[in-house]
Write a protein that holds these residues in place. Structure first.
Motif, mmCIF file in Angstrom:
data_model
loop_
_atom_site.group_PDB
_atom_site.id
_atom_site.type_symbol
_atom_site.label_atom_id
_atom_site.label_comp_id
_atom_site.label_asym_id
_atom_site.label_seq_id
_atom_site.Cartn_x
_atom_site.Cartn_y
_atom_site.Cartn_z
ATOM 1 N N ALA A 202 1.033 4.095 -2.909
ATOM 2 C CA ALA A 202 0.679 5.470 -2.532
ATOM 3 C C ALA A 202 1.788 6.456 -2.890
ATOM 4 O O ALA A 202 1.518 7.638 -3.131
ATOM 5 N N THR B 229 0.829 -1.203 0.000
ATOM 6 C CA THR B 229 0.000 0.000 0.000
ATOM 7 C C THR B 229 0.863 1.252 0.000
ATOM 8 O O THR B 229 0.597 2.212 -0.741
ATOM 9 N N LYS C 26 -12.490 14.277 -8.142
ATOM 10 C CA LYS C 26 -12.464 13.149 -9.075
ATOM 11 C C LYS C 26 -13.270 11.937 -8.623
ATOM 12 O O LYS C 26 -13.429 10.988 -9.390
ATOM 13 N N ILE C 27 -13.722 11.921 -7.382
ATOM 14 C CA ILE C 27 -14.409 10.752 -6.855
ATOM 15 C C ILE C 27 -15.854 11.090 -6.509
ATOM 16 O O ILE C 27 -16.110 12.071 -5.811
ATOM 17 N N ARG D 256 -0.924 16.141 -7.508
ATOM 18 C CA ARG D 256 -1.794 14.994 -7.755
ATOM 19 C C ARG D 256 -3.249 15.452 -7.806
ATOM 20 O O ARG D 256 -3.605 16.508 -7.288
ATOM 21 N N PRO D 257 -4.108 14.646 -8.433
ATOM 22 C CA PRO D 257 -5.524 15.038 -8.518
ATOM 23 C C PRO D 257 -6.143 15.200 -7.139
ATOM 24 O O PRO D 257 -5.779 14.500 -6.183
ATOM 25 N N ASP D 258 -7.078 16.125 -7.044
ATOM 26 C CA ASP D 258 -7.842 16.316 -5.821
ATOM 27 C C ASP D 258 -8.894 15.212 -5.750
ATOM 28 O O ASP D 258 -9.796 15.165 -6.595
ATOM 29 N N PRO D 259 -8.794 14.302 -4.782
ATOM 30 C CA PRO D 259 -9.768 13.203 -4.718
ATOM 31 C C PRO D 259 -11.211 13.683 -4.696
ATOM 32 O O PRO D 259 -12.086 13.064 -5.309
ATOM 33 N N GLN D 260 -11.478 14.804 -4.021
ATOM 34 C CA GLN D 260 -12.854 15.282 -3.930
ATOM 35 C C GLN D 260 -13.387 15.731 -5.284
ATOM 36 O O GLN D 260 -14.602 15.697 -5.526
ATOM 37 N N TRP E 112 -19.365 9.418 -4.829
ATOM 38 C CA TRP E 112 -19.892 8.318 -4.042
ATOM 39 C C TRP E 112 -21.390 8.231 -4.309
ATOM 40 O O TRP E 112 -22.148 9.163 -4.021
#
Length: 198
Positions: free
Chosen positions: A19, A15, A192-193, A186-190, A195
């Motif tokens: 990462a 992991t 690109k994701i 890096r991409p902003d997870p919020q 839920w």
């Protein structure tokens, strides 16, 4: 009678590796490249990719020495013939001139009434990424490149003896890392994701 299967144990080391993973710029990789024994183990690991239908719609070509020289000259010849900007052509040629070692990943979709071509192409992309990860996990620098040559019909025919729909999914440069590159944004997870629960 049913048998319960224990859940996979977390692998903190794997992991952490994923990462922190990032490509090593090809221009920072130097000789030596992995020798045949080391590279064989890396390639065997790399081939463990998603492959719907077990079609194996890809193959690998290990390039070194005179093969890289031949592809460098072919790149320059075709770049000139196509009237490409000389600087652009020189940069493309340098991919081969400067590579300590290289693996060409050929995507070769097969006729199938069940497995769409796009899935087969994505499997080849997964192979490119797996190869980069496997090389880095083994302690080597690796970079996934492509360029205009990857889909150029003449380059594919004269350089790799392949015809469409086959193409180069990637040219993976392998070598010894000389510089640890800084982390890049890096991409902003919020952003690109999503839920979705309804």
């Amino acid at each position: 009678m049913t048998h319960s299967i224990p859940p996979l144990a977390p692998n903190a080391e794997a992991t952490a590796f994923l990462a922190a993973r990032r490509s090593r710029p090809a221009k920072t990789l130097a000789a030596p490249a992995p020798d045949r024994a080391a590279l064989s183990a890396i390639l065997e690991t790399a081939l463990r990719v998603p492959d719907h239908g077990k079609l194996e719609p890809w193959r690998l070509v290990v390039l070194s020495g005179a093969a890289l020289d031949r592809l460098a000259a072919l790149t320059e010849r075709l770049g000139r013939a196509r009237g490409l900007d000389p600087e652009h052509t020189a940069k493309a040629r340098a991919m081969f001139d400067a590579a300590p070692g290289m693996v060409g990943v050929i995507s070769d979709p097969l006729p199938s009434g069940k497995i769409p071509q796009v899935e087969q192409i994505l499997s080849a992309g997964a192979l490119c990424h797996n190869l980069v990860c496997a090389a880095q996990a083994a302690g080597w620098g690796a970079n996934w490149l492509s360029g205009w040559m990857a889909t150029d019909t003449d380059f594919l025919r004269d350089g790799f003896d392949i015809e469409p729909p086959a193409f180069l999914a990637g040219l993976i440069v392998l070598g010894t890392e000389t510089v640890v590159p800084p982390e890049r944004p890096r991409p902003d997870p919020q952003a690109k994701i999503a839920w979705v629960d309804a």
